[in-house]
Motif scaffolding. Sequence first.
Motif, PDB file in Angstrom:
ATOM      1  N   MET A  28     -43.989 -32.825 -21.495  1.00 45.47           N
ATOM      2  CA  MET A  28     -43.471 -32.247 -20.252  1.00 45.47           C
ATOM      3  C   MET A  28     -43.119 -33.386 -19.319  1.00 45.47           C
ATOM      4  SD  MET A  28     -45.501 -28.853 -19.181  1.00 45.47           S
ATOM      5  CE  MET A  28     -44.206 -28.270 -18.117  1.00 45.47           C
ATOM      6  N   GLY A  29     -41.929 -33.368 -18.831  1.00 49.95           N
ATOM      7  CA  GLY A  29     -41.480 -34.448 -17.949  1.00 49.95           C
ATOM      8  C   GLY A  29     -41.402 -33.972 -16.512  1.00 49.95           C
ATOM      9  N   PHE A  30     -41.960 -34.772 -15.615  1.00 47.91           N
ATOM     10  CA  PHE A  30     -41.850 -34.483 -14.186  1.00 47.91           C
ATOM     11  C   PHE A  30     -41.177 -35.685 -13.531  1.00 47.91           C
ATOM     12  CE2 PHE A  30     -45.600 -32.409 -15.826  1.00 47.91           C
ATOM     13  CZ  PHE A  30     -45.458 -31.115 -15.367  1.00 47.91           C
ATOM     14  N   TRP A  34     -38.209 -32.418 -10.714  1.00 45.17           N
ATOM     15  CA  TRP A  34     -37.472 -31.793 -11.808  1.00 45.17           C
ATOM     16  C   TRP A  34     -38.409 -31.693 -12.994  1.00 45.17           C
ATOM     17  CZ3 TRP A  34     -31.921 -31.357 -10.986  1.00 45.17           C
ATOM     18  CH2 TRP A  34     -31.521 -31.879  -9.741  1.00 45.17           C
ATOM     19  N   VAL A  35     -38.569 -30.500 -13.513  1.00 36.65           N
ATOM     20  CA  VAL A  35     -39.510 -30.281 -14.602  1.00 36.65           C
ATOM     21  C   VAL A  35     -38.737 -29.978 -15.879  1.00 36.65           C
ATOM     22  CG1 VAL A  35     -41.495 -28.962 -15.350  1.00 36.65           C
ATOM     23  CG2 VAL A  35     -41.128 -29.359 -12.940  1.00 36.65           C
ATOM     24  N   ARG A  36     -39.066 -30.691 -16.921  1.00 43.39           N
ATOM     25  CA  ARG A  36     -38.412 -30.502 -18.202  1.00 43.39           C
ATOM     26  C   ARG A  36     -39.472 -30.433 -19.292  1.00 43.39           C
ATOM     27  NH1 ARG A  36     -35.069 -29.666 -15.160  1.00 43.39           N
ATOM     28  NH2 ARG A  36     -32.983 -30.520 -14.919  1.00 43.39           N
ATOM     29  N   ASN A  37     -39.133 -29.825 -20.395  1.00 44.60           N
ATOM     30  CA  ASN A  37     -40.068 -29.696 -21.496  1.00 44.60           C
ATOM     31  C   ASN A  37     -39.342 -29.994 -22.799  1.00 44.60           C
ATOM     32  OD1 ASN A  37     -42.375 -29.067 -22.916  1.00 44.60           O
ATOM     33  ND2 ASN A  37     -41.917 -26.875 -22.976  1.00 44.60           N
ATOM     34  N   TYR A  38     -39.807 -30.992 -23.516  1.00 42.78           N
ATOM     35  CA  TYR A  38     -39.097 -31.425 -24.718  1.00 42.78           C
ATOM     36  C   TYR A  38     -39.992 -31.328 -25.940  1.00 42.78           C
ATOM     37  CZ  TYR A  38     -36.065 -33.730 -21.294  1.00 42.78           C
ATOM     38  OH  TYR A  38     -35.236 -34.011 -20.252  1.00 42.78           O
TER      39      TYR A  38
END
Lengths: 419, 324
Positions: free
Chosen positions: B179-181, B189-193
């Motif tokens: 999970m990227g913050f 910005w929140v992303r999930n890879y």
Amino acid sequence: MAKKGAAQSLKAGSKPKSQSTGGKADKQKTDRRKSNEPAVEKAIDGKEEEWEDADSDENDKQPAPQPISGKETKKRKAVGEELSEEDSDSEDSEDDEEEQGGVDLAAIDDSESESELDSDGEPEKKDDEDDEEEIDVEELSAEDEEDEEQIAAGTRVRQTINNKEGLLTALRRFALDTNPKTVPFAFHQSIVSSKKTEDSIPSIDDDLQRELAFLNQSLEAARQGRALLRKEGVPFTRPTDYFAETVRSDETMQKVKAKLVEVATAKKAAAEARKQRDLKKFGKQVQVQKQQERAKQKRETLEKINQLKRKRQEGGSSALGATEADDIFDVAVDNELASHANKAGHNSKKRSAGDHGQPNAKRQKKNAKYGFGGKKRFAKSGDAVSSGDLSGFSVRRMKKGGKAPRLGKSRRKAMAAKK
Amino acid sequence: MAAVYKALSKSSGAKADKDTDSSNGAVERKNKQRVLILSSRGVTYRHRHLLNDLAAMLPHGRKDAKFDSKSKLYQLNELAELYNCNNVLFFEARKGKDLYMWFSKVPNGPTVKFYAQNLHTMEELHFTGNCLKGSRPILSFDGAFETEPYLRVIKEIFLQIFGVPQGARKSKPFIDHVMGFSVADGKIWVRNYEIREVEKVKGEGEDENKEDGGDKNKGRKGKGGGGGGGGDKDTDISLVEIGPRFVLTPIVIQEGSFGGPIIYENKRFISPNKVRAELRRAKAGRHVARMEQQRDKLARRRNLGLEGGAKKDSSGLDTRELFA
């Protein structure tokens, strides 16, 4: 403004201390002005420093609204959120002046930890800013007046609260220990990247660049995380024979796959179509070229014949009675013609399948006389083209009903007499 | 004597315990987190799907029914205690379109309120990744999170809510997503890879796997079988987005849990209502200007006697009157 007065009277008790520190803050303020850029915020040790910092933030705002986030403001404008940007900026600076008293009242009421520092910081700030406020009020534009109205109407107004001390205390109270020396990585599995991601984003609007920056940040973390977890002997990769429920259902994944396939086929089809189009275009070029070539050939042949004819005439004039020579020339011309005809015939055979040439004169005459070529009925009725043809249409005439119709003679005469 | 001995042995034992604690802290240390996940009434389907996605990603979460109040949020504290949760993730929907997300540590704070924008859920088809349900994510934080105190608080709260605690009941033993913050433009910005392990371009002895590397999923599985534990040193990592993705604008941080003094307020946050009002006003301004112009034009024309209805007053000195 009434509120402010109240606040001031409330804080009269803490005046001496504030005045003693007031000079310092003043100096700091002027320093900031000179450099005209926000100070680099350092770790805060004591309360005094804390409120001074906040104070200078406030002061910075007076000469140039929001120098702290000047860069960010620009950026936001680019994003297109500027609609109420100007408004809010001016509003912010305004409101800070307007509402400081009220805020501090509230702060005193509900926060024990910050109340003292705020009350300490407040009065001297007032003292400093009083003269500035006059100037600012004069500089206010009509927009700001509108804001004042808004405030009067009781709109909730935002102001800067950034109680760093409070934040750090709160953080200390609930933070987990993630010290890499004492705590294994598997305990928290969090990685803070060494650099700021924002620095690698040229423009926040550029989706591709932005997402790439985010991805790179996560990728770096994933690499580091894997190395650390392997070092600690924590299983990382899922073995093939480990089946378990996934976050996204198989159904969704099926759809995703179908969409991928669809996109791929669409792309392929588009490429194919483009290729066909290009070929067609190219084919047309070839055709035109061929026609030109043919025309050129024809011209050349005719020229040759003419030349031959001229030569023959000259020859005839020079050598009278040379009938044999005539024959010879005739043969040559015939040959030329034959060869040309051969070529032409070759082509015409090909052409004959498509368009016929002009029919003979008799046929033309007959066609004209008796009619030929489809039915004559409905020749004058409207069709798609005619109804789509608006060349005779005028908006003005449609609206105004055109110019006034010509009246009858007697009435025209009457009008003339009136004049 | 016995008491003294007991005390001594106890203290030494405690010391020994501490030592073991520091040596194999993973066993001793407890990171007990439970998250109560719920929304207010009036969420749209998008908000609901996002909530479901987050709930699916948090095996230590407890999803509850919609909460029926927007003003008495302190009641959430009792609710969380009822469910033995020490975190609350609350979705507050307003006007059927705006979503505010509250992250709170329950017994005594802090609470962070965010405005959520640009929601994309896992249902969307342009995310092609997938991962195990309940596997522990690696949390990747932007370097900017260490710069400001309020960002540090936010980071810590994300760490505790989104990080799946070790040995959580429904968690899976492998790690397959990040999970990227990131902080950009004053927003988070929140992303999930998904982490995909693919062979490096110069892989030795795994060429048969490389053959079907075009289908990455298959390639990964093949590799996992071949590698097992330590053999996959030479795999490279690639990321594929799973979703959800969203952008959070911090608004306010409170010292307590759904209460207490405000210790941070973001002045750069502009309420969506204000934005909309501004838009509307701009539009209305255009209309008003146009109408005014039209009115002026009409008045001018009327004065000149050009408009149909009202003719210019004919005075007695008009030529037409005089020489009629």
